[in-house]
Design an enzyme around this catalytic site. Structure first.
Site, PDB file in Angstrom:
ATOM      1  N   CYS A 148      20.880  17.259  43.514  1.00  7.58           N
ATOM      2  CA  CYS A 148      22.179  16.599  43.477  1.00  7.58           C
ATOM      3  C   CYS A 148      22.291  16.032  42.071  1.00  7.58           C
ATOM      4  O   CYS A 148      21.692  15.001  41.768  1.00  7.58           O
ATOM      5  CB  CYS A 148      22.281  15.492  44.522  1.00  7.58           C
ATOM      6  SG  CYS A 148      23.840  14.580  44.404  1.00  7.58           S
ATOM      7  N   CYS A 181      24.150  12.421  41.991  1.00  7.34           N
ATOM      8  CA  CYS A 181      23.577  11.221  42.626  1.00  7.34           C
ATOM      9  C   CYS A 181      22.294  11.602  43.336  1.00  7.34           C
ATOM     10  O   CYS A 181      21.298  11.864  42.681  1.00  7.34           O
ATOM     11  CB  CYS A 181      24.579  10.538  43.545  1.00  7.34           C
ATOM     12  SG  CYS A 181      25.455  11.647  44.655  1.00  7.34           S
ATOM     13  N   SER A 182      22.290  11.622  44.641  1.00  3.03           N
ATOM     14  CA  SER A 182      21.035  11.826  45.363  1.00  3.03           C
ATOM     15  C   SER A 182      21.276  12.442  46.731  1.00  3.03           C
ATOM     16  O   SER A 182      20.495  12.215  47.651  1.00  3.03           O
ATOM     17  CB  SER A 182      20.337  10.479  45.529  1.00  3.03           C
ATOM     18  OG  SER A 182      21.220   9.588  46.190  1.00  3.03           O
ATOM     19  N   CYS A 183      22.366  13.177  46.891  1.00  5.85           N
ATOM     20  CA  CYS A 183      22.666  13.768  48.193  1.00  5.85           C
ATOM     21  C   CYS A 183      21.511  14.673  48.614  1.00  5.85           C
ATOM     22  O   CYS A 183      21.016  15.477  47.827  1.00  5.85           O
ATOM     23  CB  CYS A 183      23.975  14.537  48.131  1.00  5.85           C
ATOM     24  SG  CYS A 183      25.345  13.466  47.652  1.00  5.85           S
TER      25      CYS A 183
END
Lengths: 225, 103
Positions: A118, A121-123
């Protein structure tokens, strides 16, 4: 950051932080979180019990869940089809809670390796893999895996054959990916459970490959303790 | 990778060093932040998109300096303040109260 090789003895700020009896040790952000949390609880927006249950659910999710799905797909071609068609439905089929997002399962082949990231972000498919590792959320992986995936995989000890294509899938909050790695050679007689045992978190992110070597084949002599 | 980054969070293709592949345990306060987001989201007070807007509005310095859940904490606080669910005065008072509980 918690490597054990850099202890500066004599600096008492190296001591382990004890959240409940050392308020002076709270960082600015820890104090902020503690304050906002208490204000929300005081306003009955949620309760301490709600929080505890949410953390228990979080802790209960682990890569073992995703590994079950992978192993099922390896032994059941019809399940594999359903998993690739609709990851969320295939998860629910095994009784796995999946949340509101789409889960897209991308299958490795002899010619193609898949990797997830991602960049923004951090999906991450946390319902099937648990919380993401720190490196997945950090700058280096997000910046580099989309431009030099082979070099990044090499840093994880994964060297891909020349000529293999690498597809990097950039996740979003509403669309999360999981890699279905190839079943390793020589595991034809393995049980589904034994197969699940070699599917690590990193295999389903795509930075590692399942390694059957350390695991004895089913039926191998048990080593008596 | 020719497009200009849309913000400090837009890292695809940016310069960066080696990946630190080691494992890091998630601290309890970080899990509390995560749980706060889940619970506020389930109860309709905060959306994931709002969390992201808050994170993407931190500015490049804060984005680089703060840890992952520090960014979340800062973003969530800003949005809760914006919505009037908490006030700056109440947070200041509560932080002082919590720090004052030290034995």
């Amino acid at each position: 950051m918690s490597g054990g090789h850099e202890h500066h003895h004599g600096h008492d700020h190296d001591r382990t932080f004890q959240p409940d009896d050392d308020a002076a040790g709270l960082s600015e952000h820890m104090a902020l979180v503690a304050a906002v949390r208490e204000l929300l609880i005081e306003q009955d927006i949620y309760s301490a019990e709600d929080e505890r249950r949410a953390i228990e659910r979080m802790d209960a999710r682990s890569p073992a869940t995703g590994a079950r799905m992978v192993a099922r797909a390896w032994v059941d071609p019809a399940y594999r089809e359903r998993l690739l068609a609709d990851g969320a439905a295939a998860a629910r089929e095994l009784g796995i809670e999946i949340g509101p997002t789409r889960l897209i399962v991308v299958a490795d082949t002899a010619e193609t390796k898949n990797v997830i990231v991602c960049t923004l972000c951090s999906c991450y498919p946390r319902w099937v893999l648990g919380l993401p590792p720190a490196w997945y959320k950090a700058r280096a992986y997000r910046a580099r895996v989309v431009v030099e995936p082979r070099a990044v995989l090499a840093e994880f000890g994964t060297t891909l054959p020349e000529g293999m294509a690498v597809r990097v899938h950039d996740s979003t909050a509403d669309m999360r990916y999981m890699v279905l790695p190839r079943r390793p050679e020589g595991t034809g007689s393995w049980s589904e459970e034994a197969l699940a045992g070699i599917v690590s978190r990193d295999c389903m992110i795509g930075v590692a490959l399942p390694d059957p070597a350390p695991h004895p084949a089913p039926g191998a002599a048990e080593s008596a303790a | 990778m020719s497009a200009q980054p849309i913000g400090p969070h837009d890292l695809g293709g940016a310069q960066a060093g080696p990946v630190e592949t080691g494992e890091h345990a998630v601290a309890h306060w970080e899990k509390q932040v995560d749980a706060m987001m889940t619970l506020l989201s389930e109860r309709g007070h905060l959306k994931v998109d709002e969390l992201r807007r808050g994170i993407e509005s931190l500015g490049p310095d804060a984005y680089e300096r703060l840890s992952y859940y520090e960014r979340w904490a800062q973003s969530m606080t800003a949005i809760l303040l914006e919505k009037g669910i908490v006030t700056a005065e109440a947070i200041t008072a509560k932080v002082a109260e919590i720090r004052g509980r030290q034995p």
